[in-house]
Design a protein around this motif. Structure first.
Motif, short mmCIF file in Angstrom:
data_model
loop_
_atom_site.label_atom_id
_atom_site.label_comp_id
_atom_site.label_asym_id
_atom_site.label_seq_id
_atom_site.Cartn_x
_atom_site.Cartn_y
_atom_site.Cartn_z
N TYR A 100 7.03 24.92 40.42
CA TYR A 100 5.56 24.59 40.22
C TYR A 100 4.78 24.58 41.45
N LEU A 132 0.91 21.00 46.62
CA LEU A 132 2.27 20.34 46.31
C LEU A 132 3.04 21.22 45.58
N LEU A 190 6.62 21.71 43.37
CA LEU A 190 7.34 20.79 42.65
C LEU A 190 8.49 21.57 42.20
N GLN A 192 11.92 18.09 31.43
CA GLN A 192 12.10 18.64 32.50
C GLN A 192 12.06 17.46 33.48
N PHE A 193 13.22 17.33 34.39
CA PHE A 193 13.16 16.38 35.39
C PHE A 193 12.60 16.92 36.58
N PHE A 194 11.71 16.22 37.23
CA PHE A 194 10.89 16.68 38.56
C PHE A 194 11.37 16.07 39.70
N GLY A 195 11.45 16.85 40.86
CA GLY A 195 11.67 16.27 42.04
C GLY A 195 10.13 15.65 42.79
N PRO A 196 10.34 14.91 43.68
CA PRO A 196 9.00 14.37 44.53
C PRO A 196 8.10 15.45 44.99
#
Lengths: 112, 114
Positions: free
Chosen positions: B35, B88, B90, B103-107
């Motif tokens: 993203y 940013l 993602l 969904q699991f997101f990174g930083p």
């Protein structure tokens, strides 16, 4: 295709007051609904989700949301907010085998 | 391990540079996502990989090139970017079928193009 509308771009509220962040969705089939929270300079964290079953879902930090199919809504509520709840909140909707669509986001600001 | 990791955290690059963003997850998820998020906006989907194959490309310019070397890794290769690509970036992962799973997101990687 599905879509989601967050009705408030900004919600200012005083500490310990209740809050509601509104979310409406549009879809012609069964949907899955999510609320994500994003703190400054961080990724998104899942707050809660509705996949099936009970229409009232709760998070571990006191937030809850209710899936209302007739009103196509999934509003997020908390009875008493803390300063640490200040963040951006995104409502998201998806359909099976379809990508997730995010709302524009609601900036929650909790004032002392 | 319920974490999605992304490197680097910050990246500054010139318009002629070539760089790569990396994403890793060890949750056994078979869908991975890139993203792009501009300030005060929601994430915009760029690419989706299912079973290591590109399944969705949301009309992203060719200066962004995704790669999924295996089920745990996702890369985004950057070349000849423009200042408006600063954002940013993602990465996220989920179980399949997509849509029916969170969904699991990174930083994220904060990218600045000069």
């Amino acid at each position: 295709a599905q879509s989601v509308t967050q009705l408030d771009s900004q919600v200012p509220v005083f500490e310990e007051a209740p809050v509601e962040l509104r979310c409406n969705y549009s879809s012609s089939v069964s949907v899955y609904l999510f609320w994500y929270v994003q703190y400054p300079n961080q990724g998104l964290q899942l707050l809660l989700k509705y996949l099936s079953g009970s229409t009232l879902v709760e998070s571990i930090n006191g937030f809850e949301a209710e899936f209302n199919k007739s009103q196509t809504s999934f509003h997020l509520r908390k009875p008493s907010v803390h300063i640490s709840d200040t963040a951006e909140y995104f409502c998201a909707v998806s359909e099976e085998n379809n990508d997730m669509r995010f709302g524009a986001g609601t900036r929650l600001t909790v004032k002392p | 391990d319920t974490e999605v990791t992304q490197t680097p955290k910050h990246l500054v690059m010139g318009m002629t540079n070539k760089k790569s963003l990396k994403c890793e997850q060890h949750m056994g998820h078979r869908a991975m996502y890139w993203y792009k998020q501009k300030a005060k906006k929601p994430p915009e989907l760029m690419f989706v990989y299912s079973y290591e194959k590109l399944s969705i490309n949301e009309s992203v310019p060719s200066r962004f090139s995704p790669e999924c070397p295996n089920s745990s890794l996702l890369n985004l290769h950057l070349h000849a970017l423009q200042p408006e690509d600063s954002a940013l970036y993602l990465c996220a992962s989920s179980q399949l079928p997509q849509g029916a799973n969170e969904q699991f997101f990174g930083p994220g990687t904060r990218l600045t193009v000069l």
